[in-house]
Design an enzyme around this catalytic site. Structure first.
Site, PDB file in Angstrom:
ATOM      1  CE1 TYR A  56      31.153  39.099  47.236  1.00  0.00           C
ATOM      2  CE2 TYR A  56      29.393  39.081  45.618  1.00  0.00           C
ATOM      3  CZ  TYR A  56      30.731  39.201  45.931  1.00  0.00           C
ATOM      4  OH  TYR A  56      31.647  39.423  44.934  1.00  0.00           O
ATOM      5  CG  HIS A 121      35.168  34.716  45.424  1.00  0.00           C
ATOM      6  ND1 HIS A 121      34.143  35.022  46.277  1.00  0.00           N
ATOM      7  CD2 HIS A 121      35.549  35.904  44.898  1.00  0.00           C
ATOM      8  CE1 HIS A 121      33.905  36.319  46.265  1.00  0.00           C
ATOM      9  NE2 HIS A 121      34.753  36.871  45.436  1.00  0.00           N
ATOM     10  CB  SER A 200      35.284  47.773  41.694  1.00  0.00           C
ATOM     11  OG  SER A 200      34.882  47.102  42.855  1.00  0.00           O
ATOM     12  N   PRO A 201      33.720  48.840  38.451  1.00  0.00           N
ATOM     13  CG  PRO A 201      31.886  48.799  36.984  1.00  0.00           C
ATOM     14  CD  PRO A 201      32.478  48.074  38.163  1.00  0.00           C
ATOM     15  N   GLY A 203      34.959  52.302  40.637  1.00  0.00           N
ATOM     16  CA  GLY A 203      36.002  52.571  41.615  1.00  0.00           C
ATOM     17  C   GLY A 203      35.488  52.631  43.043  1.00  0.00           C
ATOM     18  NE  ARG A 204      37.528  48.405  45.867  1.00  0.00           N
ATOM     19  CZ  ARG A 204      37.202  47.114  45.769  1.00  0.00           C
ATOM     20  NH1 ARG A 204      36.024  46.726  46.200  1.00  0.00           N
ATOM     21  NH2 ARG A 204      38.040  46.239  45.249  1.00  0.00           N
ATOM     22  N   GLY A 205      32.743  53.643  44.079  1.00  0.00           N
ATOM     23  CA  GLY A 205      31.992  54.874  44.306  1.00  0.00           C
ATOM     24  C   GLY A 205      32.750  56.146  44.056  1.00  0.00           C
ATOM     25  CG  PHE A 207      35.399  56.803  38.705  1.00  0.00           C
ATOM     26  CD1 PHE A 207      36.256  57.833  38.372  1.00  0.00           C
ATOM     27  CD2 PHE A 207      35.930  55.543  38.920  1.00  0.00           C
ATOM     28  CE1 PHE A 207      37.623  57.619  38.250  1.00  0.00           C
ATOM     29  CE2 PHE A 207      37.292  55.316  38.798  1.00  0.00           C
ATOM     30  CZ  PHE A 207      38.144  56.352  38.467  1.00  0.00           C
TER      31      PHE A 207
END
Length: 327
Positions: A56, A121, A200-201, A203-205, A207
């Site tokens: 990252y 990872h 990503s709960p 959904g990468r934005g 939701f």
């Protein structure tokens, strides 16, 4: 905030964790002040589990967290990851020498002598997973890490790894539109006493109260080439998700918090780690722990967004490299 445990014998952490990928500039230029403000907000909210990785921002996310915790010692239970090697060409390594070298770098950037949870990872299939876990177990015995994690793996890999050493956590993508873990991995984690950490709960934005606009995304935004955010797939997905947004509004909830609450409701061993570097967004996400979804609400959500509803795969073929598929 209510707590959940990282593995059957691991530390208790806030039920909502914080993914720190964006601290490394993965979704546009990073802002140190904003990242620090988000970490401060996490402390205020009881969000005590931070998730980062070497990759990252090429260590930038770890370095920012390390700088913050110098004045906030013992404030967070931190997880980091190694195993994706970007140079000279991107590849994966689970070799003993690499793992040890990677960990020493993480410890230095974080400014600590112990990391509570350290993940591979990605799995390197040139190294038997039993050997890789054996290497990680040496670091546990030395007190340099508290527990071992695996990311983007199959239930079979978890079963094999667990014969060598208890696995504290498995981290895979999991949300209302990414349900593959329901086909064995969520259950295997529960059976083996392993926490399931859901990235990503939201959904990468997707939701969110306002639908993301792919045309406004930067050229290097991951979503720009993601099948679910492209063309007719996105039009169809967004139309379906708009019903979910309306459902959230009707109940007085923000959409992202409801999406995270759904994830929390799938098992007591599940810890979602939505990513953000916005204090305001984190405060919205934290509302998820106050949303109690019963059988009727979960059934209504399933009607709105039935399993498998998404148009397009979660990754392109290139993006899938290194992830384990098992169905």
């Amino acid at each position: 905030m209510m707590t959940r445990r990282l593995g059957s014998n691991g530390p208790e952490v806030g039920a909502l964790g914080l993914g720190c990928m964006s601290f490394g500039g993965m979704y546009g230029p990073t802002d140190k002040a904003e990242s620090f403000a988000t970490l401060k907000k996490a402390l205020d909210l009881g969000v005590s589990h931070l998730d980062t990785a070497i990759i990252y921002g090429a260590g930038l996310s770890e370095a920012l967290i390390g700088e913050f915790i110098r004045d906030n010692a013992n404030s967070f239970t931190i997880a980091s990851k190694c195993g994706i090697v970007p140079q000279p060409t991107r590849h994966f390594s689970n070799k003993r020498a690499y793992i040890r070298e990677a960990l020493e770098g993480s410890l230095k950037r974080l400014g600590v002598d112990h990391i509570p949870l350290y993940y591979l990872h990605r799995r390197d299939h040139e190294v038997p997973v039993e050997d890789a876990i054996g290497f990680m177990a040496e670091l546990v015995a030395e007190g340099k890490i508290g527990g071992i994690g695996l990311s983007e793996i199959s239930p079979a890999t978890l079963e094999r790894a667990s014969t060598v050493h208890p696995i504290m956590a498995v981290q895979n993508e999991y949300s209302l539109w990414t349900r593959l873990p329901d086909l064995g991995l969520v259950q295997a984690c529960a059976r083996l006493g392993t926490a399931f950490v859901a990235f990503s709960p939201v959904g990468r934005g997707v939701f969110a109260d306002q639908a993301p606009d792919p045309s406004a995304m930067a050229d290097d935004d991951f979503r720009k080439t993601n099948p679910r955010f492209m063309g007719d797939n996105y039009v169809r997905n967004n139309a379906r998700i708009e019903r979910f947004r309306a459902y959230a509004r009707d109940h007085g909830w923000n959409t992202s918090a409801l999406a995270v609450a759904w994830t929390l409701a799938q098992g007591d061993h599940i810890i979602p780690i939505p990513g953000t570097r916005s204090p305001g967004h984190l405060e919205e996400l934290a509302q998820a722990v106050d949303i109690r979804l019963g059988a009727s609400e979960l059934a209504e959500i399933e009607t709105l967004l039935p399993v498998g509803f998404a148009h397009g795969t979660r990754y392109t073929d290139a993006q899938l490299v290194g992830t384990e598929l098992y169905c």
